[in-house]
Enzyme design. Sequence first.
Site, PDB file in Angstrom:
ATOM      1  CG  ASN A 368     -55.874  26.041  34.069  1.00 36.17           C
ATOM      2  OD1 ASN A 368     -54.782  25.862  33.528  1.00 36.17           O
ATOM      3  ND2 ASN A 368     -56.385  25.164  34.912  1.00 36.17           N
ATOM      4  N   GLY A 370     -56.236  32.783  33.291  1.00 39.17           N
ATOM      5  CA  GLY A 370     -55.344  33.858  32.887  1.00 39.17           C
ATOM      6  C   GLY A 370     -54.773  33.642  31.497  1.00 39.17           C
ATOM      7  CG  ASN A 406     -47.328  43.177  -4.351  1.00 48.18           C
ATOM      8  OD1 ASN A 406     -47.305  42.071  -3.833  1.00 48.18           O
ATOM      9  ND2 ASN A 406     -46.274  43.711  -4.962  1.00 48.18           N
ATOM     10  CD  GLN A 407     -51.074  36.509  -7.201  1.00 47.44           C
ATOM     11  OE1 GLN A 407     -49.976  36.149  -7.624  1.00 47.44           O
ATOM     12  NE2 GLN A 407     -52.216  36.095  -7.732  1.00 47.44           N
ATOM     13  CD  GLU A 492     -51.231  35.404  33.194  1.00 46.85           C
ATOM     14  OE1 GLU A 492     -50.694  34.844  34.167  1.00 46.85           O
ATOM     15  OE2 GLU A 492     -52.188  36.165  33.302  1.00 46.85           O
TER      16      GLU A 492
END
Length: 509
Positions: A368, A370, A406-407, A492
């Site tokens: 938990n 980890g 650049n959008q 994990e």
Amino acid sequence: MPSFPLPPSLLPALRAPAHQPGPLPPVLLGAMRMLAVPGGEQEEEEEEEARSEAVPAMQRPGQGRLPSLPPRPGGRCWGQDYSSQPAPAAAGRSREAERPRTAMAMAWRAAPRAAARLLLGRRGIASCIDPSTGLTEDQKEFQKVALDFAAKEMAPYMAKWDEKEIFPVETMRKAAQLGFGGIYVKPDVGGSGLSRLDTSIIFEALSTGCTSTTAYMSIHNMCVWMIDTFGNEEQRRRFCPSLCSMEKFASYCLTEPGSGSDAASLLTSAQRKGDSYILNGSKAFISGGGDTDVYVVMCRTGGPGPKGISCLVLEKGMPGLSFGKKEKKVGWNSQPTRAVIFEDCVVPVGNRLGAEGQGFNIAMQGLNGGRINIASCSLGAAHASVLLAQEHLTVRKQFGEPLANNQYLQFRLAEMATRLVAARLMVRNAARALQEGREDAAVLCSMAKLFATDECFGICNQALQMHGGYGYLKDYAVQQFVRDIRVHQILEGTNEVMRMIVARNLLQG
């Protein structure tokens, strides 16, 4: 040098103005000297070699910012983009030397200084992604110490550690001098006694300097916590002090060749014979395996299923304990990974944590935390990648103007930042729940691990895409962040298992 709790000895000294003299504890003086000059004494030849090719010593605390970066050979300077300009002519220059780099290219030969300046200076970090937002003053101090350590002692060398597969033992021992070897371990055995949220903040900060090394440190911390929490007083005092100082290192041994996600089906057996267990079997994918000193091993002492599993602590050198070959991995190359093999390995009964049959519960409680730890490491990599992308868009020009104009790229950067902050909030919420022992803590940890590792990998991958072809070169750190955090979606507990845990909680609720 033993580790020490950051409060109260560290924080008042750090809050004092840099010019204000005053008595400092000897251990703090040593720690501050250590942070002042990266490198220091390295006992391992490889680590010394890694440092010899890196950035010269930085200024000591209180002497201002890092020194200005010198011009590169051939007239190019750090901090400018020459990608659309021809390289100045210079006799004997290799094509590699002519390769354009942005100011914040972090990795390999060219990158260490830029990395340190980016992470240590922390200039230009928009308030919307500031990782210190919402933290207490104490937590901000923990974070500052960890960020400074990451910038000075980790970022300049992370590419070298990756390339040469160096396990940076001495660097981690320096981190332990700051209390990072047993962050949430009780102070009476050398730990720092901090909370799960404090721990998440620290691991996120350290991970900006080297995700792979920080991820190993998080596993080490989990092992020490298990011994501290489930061990008896003799075991705590025998193992924890040397682990908190990182004089010794720990590995967690759960996964087996035939049992990964289905951990309860593990086959490694421990048969009781008098005052000992005879251990037989093997573990797979063990971080630190072969190089570490203490192994927290889940094994079967009873019947099938989770209730037949117990937890033993083994020490390197025990007869019957051996290791497989060092695995070649996509990422996480600053930590060795090997199989751990038990062949009639004799382990004293006094090395068992808790009662027989309690091992699976110990393993799950450890995981938990980890999961929060590994999610925090993903946050650090994603945060660094957002900053790298932000810088690259600003300095890189195409079609006569910066990419930042650049959008489409603006929107993608905004999405990256939004996902980063959402993941951070989810991880910190789960960390609080775990600290408070709430009933929903386990499922919140699973949700946080699932969301943060998926989203942060996507952030790092998008940052690489924004770098174009340069992002695929090892001169640029963004590719290492991508490689190092890819495995976070697997270990994990895989993210598929995280979904199972969440779904089971919803449907049984």
